[in-house]
Design a protein around this motif. Sequence first.
Motif, PDB file in Angstrom:
ATOM      1  N   GLY A 231      -4.650  -6.766  -2.959  1.00  0.00           N
ATOM      2  CA  GLY A 231      -5.454  -5.561  -3.008  1.00  0.00           C
ATOM      3  C   GLY A 231      -4.668  -4.339  -3.412  1.00  0.00           C
ATOM      4  O   GLY A 231      -3.611  -4.428  -4.057  1.00  0.00           O
ATOM      5  N   VAL A 232      -5.177  -3.192  -2.993  1.00  0.00           N
ATOM      6  CA  VAL A 232      -4.606  -1.894  -3.343  1.00  0.00           C
ATOM      7  C   VAL A 232      -4.450  -1.095  -2.056  1.00  0.00           C
ATOM      8  O   VAL A 232      -5.319  -1.138  -1.175  1.00  0.00           O
ATOM      9  CB  VAL A 232      -5.511  -1.129  -4.324  1.00  0.00           C
ATOM     10  CG1 VAL A 232      -4.930   0.242  -4.636  1.00  0.00           C
ATOM     11  CG2 VAL A 232      -5.699  -1.924  -5.607  1.00  0.00           C
ATOM     12  N   SER A 233      -3.348  -0.381  -1.935  1.00  0.00           N
ATOM     13  CA  SER A 233      -3.131   0.482  -0.768  1.00  0.00           C
ATOM     14  C   SER A 233      -2.575   1.823  -1.231  1.00  0.00           C
ATOM     15  O   SER A 233      -2.084   1.963  -2.349  1.00  0.00           O
ATOM     16  CB  SER A 233      -2.180  -0.177   0.233  1.00  0.00           C
ATOM     17  OG  SER A 233      -0.896  -0.374  -0.334  1.00  0.00           O
ATOM     18  N   GLY A 234      -2.637   2.795  -0.340  1.00  0.00           N
ATOM     19  CA  GLY A 234      -2.129   4.117  -0.696  1.00  0.00           C
ATOM     20  C   GLY A 234      -2.086   5.042   0.506  1.00  0.00           C
ATOM     21  O   GLY A 234      -2.383   4.643   1.634  1.00  0.00           O
ATOM     22  N   TYR A 235      -1.723   6.284   0.258  1.00  0.00           N
ATOM     23  CA  TYR A 235      -1.656   7.265   1.338  1.00  0.00           C
ATOM     24  C   TYR A 235      -1.810   8.677   0.800  1.00  0.00           C
ATOM     25  O   TYR A 235      -1.621   8.950  -0.394  1.00  0.00           O
ATOM     26  CB  TYR A 235      -0.341   7.150   2.123  1.00  0.00           C
ATOM     27  CG  TYR A 235       0.934   7.261   1.315  1.00  0.00           C
ATOM     28  CD1 TYR A 235       1.482   8.495   0.985  1.00  0.00           C
ATOM     29  CD2 TYR A 235       1.618   6.114   0.911  1.00  0.00           C
ATOM     30  CE1 TYR A 235       2.669   8.592   0.276  1.00  0.00           C
ATOM     31  CE2 TYR A 235       2.799   6.203   0.192  1.00  0.00           C
ATOM     32  CZ  TYR A 235       3.332   7.436  -0.116  1.00  0.00           C
ATOM     33  OH  TYR A 235       4.509   7.526  -0.828  1.00  0.00           O
ATOM     34  N   SER A 236      -2.188   9.557   1.728  1.00  0.00           N
ATOM     35  CA  SER A 236      -2.254  10.996   1.466  1.00  0.00           C
ATOM     36  C   SER A 236      -1.566  11.694   2.625  1.00  0.00           C
ATOM     37  O   SER A 236      -1.739  11.298   3.783  1.00  0.00           O
ATOM     38  CB  SER A 236      -3.700  11.479   1.365  1.00  0.00           C
ATOM     39  OG  SER A 236      -4.407  10.786   0.357  1.00  0.00           O
TER      40      SER A 236
END
Length: 303
Positions: A231-236
């Motif tokens: 999948g795809v992951s991320g952050y802010s």
Amino acid sequence: MKTQVSLVILFSLLLSLVSAKLFSQETGHYSPGVQGIKVGTLPPPGFYYIMHNVFYSADSYYDGDGNKSEIDFDVNVFANVHRFLYVWEDVIFGANYGMHVLVPTTNTDISIGAFGVNDSKYGIGDIVIEPILLSWNKPKYDISVALATIAPVGSYDITEAASPGKSFWTGMFTFGGTYYFDSKKSWHASILNRYEMHGEKKDYDVTPGDDFTFEWGIGKTIVSKQIWNVGVSGYSHWQLSEDKGNDVFYDASVKDKIFAVGPEVTCMFPKAKLNLELRSQFEFGAVDRSQGRKICLSLFKAF
């Protein structure tokens, strides 16, 4: 004005440039992007050893207006993080209860040609102690809540830009969860929020402002001989309040922020009780901090 580097990884980007008002120096403790697709889910009851290997590199620094600074900036950080986690089943309010300790070691190499900064350091960073971790696991969702403190045990020197420690205490509140879109839990979306509150730096009258980090992941579970997640992951990340203190000589009204996204794959070997995770995340939208790339290889071993 904080760079985090995680539940995470901990590395210092204090630039030892208090007199250079181009920068807002102070950075927070937590480093996002280490836990990935199912960031809001706690493992089942048991004892776990988790090792995160994180490489962060950046050759760009963005000022308080979000413009790239032409200062010949370059930083490379390798963090080897050791995490010890124990989870008990159905302890309180119908939730599993866990606690963990995280011990990071970092090797940081930073240079800023425009200011003659060239520093390299290896050492133990500040230690995370999380004595309260609650997790509710339901057929359609998981929910987690936690409280942690980060102790300033890593060495710190304001004249050394690559210091592995930060010289202040941090309290961190965590809450999040994972939602499953089908009965087999094959499609899932996960979020985790962390709020950091920092104490005053030792021997230096600066109290860093509060930080908020939002991490997320969207993935698909594929079951074969092994169990795969892709999948795809991320952050802010945002700094929410100003740095305070008599030694804040820079513009405290400038607050840093950063965003990141990237692909991820994980593989679980059920017989060996072993899980491997690999993710790469690319930062964008930086304000008052560096912008680069992060690669994380994690090993989860259940006992």
